[in-house]
Design an enzyme around this catalytic site. Structure first.
Site: not given
Ligand code: PLP
Length: 381
Positions: A237, A323
């Protein structure tokens, strides 16, 4: 508090917030097209799809909503790898986001192929001669991000696409950081598959998109087709309020990109000049390359970035990408650029955004230079 970590996430734009909150009340399932409540939700999702498509200059049938760029990368890359049995290999840049690197790794493993990693130079720019050497007709896709999340370095899209096209490999572009910060024209014209994320462009978290032409969609094996939503590529969804917010945020990002960029570039320059006036030995990582206007990846020689951040809790910046920040290891992006572990650990990512003000830059210059000086003194530099 001064927030200078806009590449990690952005505050929601008030115009977007209004639209998303209104959509929270539209509770129907967009797939329940047999009644009016479902149709209301479906209309909102369709309107958002057309905002994204029109902003990018692509058709609505090419836009598939996901939960963000990570999921879009997994669907796009795994889908391409599983769908190209005669081409089990993939070429990636080592400076890709982990979302792409890990999807490429899994895709190649499932396809029985390998990941080929192209060299980048000291600025993090892909070495096109090395790319030319690595790309052959066993390669399903070439994945090079449009702009790097840690350094802001922009890829040479035309040269990359020319090489991929020579052997019929697909061009996969993570355009998450370029949208709203730089011109997307070249990338949109050249890429076969693109991914985007809402929360990097002042939209809500929990929405993003995979954008692929109809001919490329035929090559993609759907990973999670579920109830057939999103043309069968992403069942489940749809998150109506987040998608509504993403649609408007994408439209605003494209409309306001040029004026935002000019203002933010000036502020970023002021920040760099201000820091260099107060501190010796400040290096811009990726400094010789074409870069996003909002991103400064700075190395303060002799000052460990974790210690600098701990010494200025009122300034929100980042050491390496958000991340990866739970893992205290040097940035894989900076290491790929040839920096040593020590050099990488002396680097801070400072990323400005639409709300950044001159006053905030003044506060940041004072706080960062004081923190770096303190850390240097403590460690005897
Ligand atoms: N790709 C890039 C270049 C990013 O900076 C990020 C986020 O840190 C992502 C992918 C992942 O994005 P999302 O948080 O929407 O999964």
């Amino acid at each position: 508090m001064v927030y200078l970590d806009y590449n990690a996430s952005t505050p929601i734009d008030q115009r977007v917030l209004g639209a998303a909150v209104e959509a929270l009340d539209v509770y129907g399932n967009p797939a329940s097209s047999h009644h009016v409540v479902g149709q209301m939700a479906a209309e909102l999702v369709n309107e958002a799809r057309s905002r994204v498509a029109v902003s990018l200059g692509r058709s609505t049938q090419e836009v598939m909503f996901t939960s963000g760029a990570t999921e879009a990368a997994v669907l796009g890359l795994l889908g391409v790898m599983l769908g190209s049995s005669s081409r089990p290999n993939i070429v990636v840049s080592p400076t890709e986001h982990k979302a792409v690197l890990e999807a490429a790794e899994l895709g190649a493993r499932l396809a029985g192929g390998e990941v080929r990693v192209v060299r980048v130079d000291r600025d993090g720019v892909v070495d096109v001669d090395d790319l030319d050497r690595l790309v052959d007709d066993s390669v399903a896709a070439v994945a090079v991000m449009a702009a790097n999340n840690e350094t802001g370095v922009i890829a040479p899209a035309t040269a990359i696409a020319d090489i991929a096209e020579r052997v019929g490999a697909l061009v996969f572009v993570d355009a998450t950081q370029l949208l709203g910060k730089g011109s997307l024209d070249g990338v949109v014209a050249l890429a076969d598959v693109m991914v985007f994320s809402s929360h990097k462009i002042y939209g809500p978290k929990g929405a993003g998109a995979l954008v692929a032409s109809r001919s490329v969609q035929k090559l993609i094996v759907p990973i999670a087709s579920g109830g057939g939503q999103e043309r069968g590529f992403r069942g489940g969804t749809q998150n109506t309020p987040a998608i509504v917010g993403f649609g408007l945020a994408a439209e605003l990002a494209m409309k306001e990109q040029a004026s935002d960029a000019a203002r933010i570039r000036d502020l970023a320059n002021e920040l760099l000049v201000g820091l260099r006036r107060k501190l010796p030995d400040v290096h811009v990582n990726g400094g010789e390359a074409d870069r996003l206007p909002n991103t400064l990846n700075l190395r303060f020689v002799g000052a460990d970035s974790e210690a600098v951040m701990a010494s200025m809790p009122e300034i929100c910046v980042s050491a390496g990408s958000a991340c990866n920040s739970a893992v205290p290891s040097p940035s894989h992006v900076l290491l790929a650029m040839g920096m040593s572990g020590t050099e990488a650990s002396e680097s801070l990512r400072i990323s400005l955004g639409r709300p950044t003000t001159r006053d905030e830059i003044d506060v940041a210059v004072t706080a960062i230079s004081a923190a770096v000086s303190r850390v240097r003194e403590l460690t005897g530099e």
